[in-house]
Scaffold this motif. Structure first.
Motif, PDB file in Angstrom:
ATOM      1  N   GLN A  87      88.619  -4.256  16.891  1.00  0.00           N
ATOM      2  CA  GLN A  87      89.418  -3.392  17.752  1.00  0.00           C
ATOM      3  C   GLN A  87      90.091  -4.206  18.858  1.00  0.00           C
ATOM      4  OE1 GLN A  87      88.494   0.631  18.234  1.00  0.00           O
ATOM      5  NE2 GLN A  87      86.757   0.569  16.834  1.00  0.00           N
ATOM      6  N   LYS A  88      90.715  -5.294  18.415  1.00  0.00           N
ATOM      7  CA  LYS A  88      91.445  -6.189  19.311  1.00  0.00           C
ATOM      8  C   LYS A  88      92.746  -6.606  18.622  1.00  0.00           C
ATOM      9  CE  LYS A  88      87.197  -8.202  21.164  1.00  0.00           C
ATOM     10  NZ  LYS A  88      87.128  -7.404  22.359  1.00  0.00           N
ATOM     11  N   TYR A  89      93.749  -6.841  19.436  1.00  0.00           N
ATOM     12  CA  TYR A  89      95.008  -7.378  18.939  1.00  0.00           C
ATOM     13  C   TYR A  89      95.321  -8.581  19.808  1.00  0.00           C
ATOM     14  CZ  TYR A  89      99.590  -7.392  16.759  1.00  0.00           C
ATOM     15  OH  TYR A  89     100.693  -7.750  16.020  1.00  0.00           O
ATOM     16  N   ALA A  90      95.946  -9.601  19.243  1.00  0.00           N
ATOM     17  CA  ALA A  90      96.217 -10.821  19.998  1.00  0.00           C
ATOM     18  C   ALA A  90      97.714 -11.115  20.015  1.00  0.00           C
ATOM     19  CB  ALA A  90      95.463 -11.992  19.369  1.00  0.00           C
ATOM     20  N   LEU A  91      98.155 -11.666  21.146  1.00  0.00           N
ATOM     21  CA  LEU A  91      99.571 -11.964  21.352  1.00  0.00           C
ATOM     22  C   LEU A  91      99.744 -13.326  22.008  1.00  0.00           C
ATOM     23  CD1 LEU A  91     100.559  -8.548  22.957  1.00  0.00           C
ATOM     24  CD2 LEU A  91     101.199  -9.314  20.661  1.00  0.00           C
ATOM     25  N   ALA A  92     100.947 -13.878  21.879  1.00  0.00           N
ATOM     26  CA  ALA A  92     101.262 -15.148  22.527  1.00  0.00           C
ATOM     27  C   ALA A  92     101.545 -14.955  24.015  1.00  0.00           C
ATOM     28  CB  ALA A  92     102.450 -15.805  21.843  1.00  0.00           C
ATOM     29  N   THR A 114     101.917 -11.900  27.507  1.00  0.00           N
ATOM     30  CA  THR A 114     101.499 -10.613  28.051  1.00  0.00           C
ATOM     31  C   THR A 114     102.600  -9.572  27.863  1.00  0.00           C
ATOM     32  OG1 THR A 114     100.172 -11.764  29.700  1.00  0.00           O
ATOM     33  CG2 THR A 114     100.657  -9.454  30.116  1.00  0.00           C
ATOM     34  N   PRO A 115     102.273  -8.432  27.254  1.00  0.00           N
ATOM     35  CA  PRO A 115     103.279  -7.384  27.081  1.00  0.00           C
ATOM     36  C   PRO A 115     103.646  -6.764  28.432  1.00  0.00           C
ATOM     37  CG  PRO A 115     101.133  -6.612  26.347  1.00  0.00           C
ATOM     38  CD  PRO A 115     100.985  -8.063  26.702  1.00  0.00           C
ATOM     39  N   ALA A 116     104.922  -6.528  28.640  1.00  0.00           N
ATOM     40  CA  ALA A 116     105.409  -6.073  29.946  1.00  0.00           C
ATOM     41  C   ALA A 116     105.140  -4.602  30.230  1.00  0.00           C
ATOM     42  CB  ALA A 116     106.907  -6.350  30.055  1.00  0.00           C
ATOM     43  N   LYS A 117     105.136  -3.786  29.201  1.00  0.00           N
ATOM     44  CA  LYS A 117     105.128  -2.341  29.440  1.00  0.00           C
ATOM     45  C   LYS A 117     103.863  -1.629  28.989  1.00  0.00           C
ATOM     46  CE  LYS A 117     110.086  -2.042  28.507  1.00  0.00           C
ATOM     47  NZ  LYS A 117     111.061  -1.372  27.645  1.00  0.00           N
ATOM     48  N   LEU A 118     102.759  -2.315  28.811  1.00  0.00           N
ATOM     49  CA  LEU A 118     101.544  -1.653  28.343  1.00  0.00           C
ATOM     50  C   LEU A 118     100.545  -1.446  29.473  1.00  0.00           C
ATOM     51  CD1 LEU A 118     100.813  -3.289  24.871  1.00  0.00           C
ATOM     52  CD2 LEU A 118     101.812  -1.064  25.360  1.00  0.00           C
ATOM     53  N   SER A 119      99.882  -0.291  29.416  1.00  0.00           N
ATOM     54  CA  SER A 119      98.862   0.053  30.409  1.00  0.00           C
ATOM     55  C   SER A 119      97.642   0.626  29.701  1.00  0.00           C
ATOM     56  CB  SER A 119      99.401   1.117  31.366  1.00  0.00           C
ATOM     57  OG  SER A 119     100.541   0.664  32.032  1.00  0.00           O
ATOM     58  N   PRO A 120      96.457   0.524  30.316  1.00  0.00           N
ATOM     59  CA  PRO A 120      95.273   1.140  29.716  1.00  0.00           C
ATOM     60  C   PRO A 120      95.545   2.611  29.373  1.00  0.00           C
ATOM     61  CG  PRO A 120      94.643  -0.229  31.557  1.00  0.00           C
ATOM     62  CD  PRO A 120      96.149  -0.159  31.567  1.00  0.00           C
ATOM     63  N   GLY A 121      95.070   3.009  28.191  1.00  0.00           N
ATOM     64  CA  GLY A 121      95.286   4.367  27.709  1.00  0.00           C
ATOM     65  C   GLY A 121      96.491   4.506  26.802  1.00  0.00           C
ATOM     66  N   ASP A 122      97.362   3.498  26.780  1.00  0.00           N
ATOM     67  CA  ASP A 122      98.544   3.563  25.912  1.00  0.00           C
ATOM     68  C   ASP A 122      98.146   3.574  24.447  1.00  0.00           C
ATOM     69  OD1 ASP A 122     100.307   3.635  28.016  1.00  0.00           O
ATOM     70  OD2 ASP A 122     101.014   1.571  27.776  1.00  0.00           O
ATOM     71  N   CYS A 123      98.950   4.248  23.656  1.00  0.00           N
ATOM     72  CA  CYS A 123      98.751   4.335  22.213  1.00  0.00           C
ATOM     73  C   CYS A 123      99.381   3.124  21.539  1.00  0.00           C
ATOM     74  CB  CYS A 123      99.392   5.626  21.695  1.00  0.00           C
ATOM     75  SG  CYS A 123      99.255   5.852  19.919  1.00  0.00           S
ATOM     76  N   VAL A 140      94.309  -5.488  28.882  1.00  0.00           N
ATOM     77  CA  VAL A 140      94.992  -6.710  28.461  1.00  0.00           C
ATOM     78  C   VAL A 140      94.357  -7.843  29.257  1.00  0.00           C
ATOM     79  CG1 VAL A 140      97.203  -7.930  28.382  1.00  0.00           C
ATOM     80  CG2 VAL A 140      97.147  -5.440  28.072  1.00  0.00           C
ATOM     81  N   ARG A 141      93.991  -8.919  28.558  1.00  0.00           N
ATOM     82  CA  ARG A 141      93.353 -10.046  29.258  1.00  0.00           C
ATOM     83  C   ARG A 141      93.714 -11.364  28.586  1.00  0.00           C
ATOM     84  NH1 ARG A 141      88.518 -11.473  26.349  1.00  0.00           N
ATOM     85  NH2 ARG A 141      88.035  -9.863  24.811  1.00  0.00           N
ATOM     86  N   LEU A 142      93.542 -12.440  29.326  1.00  0.00           N
ATOM     87  CA  LEU A 142      93.780 -13.780  28.788  1.00  0.00           C
ATOM     88  C   LEU A 142      92.584 -14.208  27.952  1.00  0.00           C
ATOM     89  CD1 LEU A 142      95.296 -15.569  31.915  1.00  0.00           C
ATOM     90  CD2 LEU A 142      96.507 -14.602  29.940  1.00  0.00           C
ATOM     91  N   ASP A 143      92.847 -14.979  26.902  1.00  0.00           N
ATOM     92  CA  ASP A 143      91.766 -15.527  26.083  1.00  0.00           C
ATOM     93  C   ASP A 143      91.341 -16.860  26.688  1.00  0.00           C
ATOM     94  OD1 ASP A 143      89.957 -16.375  24.229  1.00  0.00           O
ATOM     95  OD2 ASP A 143      91.361 -16.506  22.566  1.00  0.00           O
TER      96      ASP A 143
END
Length: 132
Positions: free
Chosen positions: A18-23, A25-34, A54-57
């Motif tokens: 239940q994790k997704y990884a990105l290069a 930080t997404p600009a428009k995402l907040s906790p609770g977002d779908c 959203v957090r750094l690895d």
């Protein structure tokens, strides 16, 4: 709300952890977002989950989960298959292009309202999805 596209190999790890990884930080995402998921090469949205944070690895967690390093981790919950997978562009009223390019696309507010009203975000249990 955002749609992430991921490979068949990676989707298993996304669902399991239940994790997704990105290069970045997404600009428009907040906790609770779908967060909606589709497979690369497919326009069909098939899974849904909720963003926790959203957090750094900082501890190479993505290396262990996904087999390569990503700088950002999206911790999520409630990852479930949709009752009825759908193609976003079939329901878009905004005129936004939801074509198969890129790894992510934000869903326009008016399109979010349409897919919610049509019940397209309803999920089903994993046992039912897997035919168990």
């Amino acid at each position: 709300m955002i749609i992430f596209r991921t490979s068949e190999d990676t989707i298993l790890q996304v669902v399991k952890h239940q994790k997704y990884a990105l290069a970045g930080t997404p600009a428009k995402l907040s906790p609770g977002d779908c967060i909606l998921l589709s497979l690369v090469g497919s326009r069909e949205v098939a899974f849904r989950m909720e963003l926790i944070r959203v957090r750094l690895d900082r501890n190479n967690e993505t290396d262990k989960i996904f087999g390569r390093h990503w700088s950002v981790i999206l911790d999520c919950r409630g990852c479930l298959p949709l009752k009825t997978p759908f193609v976003m562009s079939d329901h878009a009223v905004s005129g936004h292009n939801y074509g198969p390019g890129g790894t992510s696309v934000y869903v326009q507010r008016q399109d979010q309202e349409v897919i919610r009203a049509k019940g397209l975000l309803e999920t089903r249990p994993w046992a039912e999805y897997l035919g168990a």
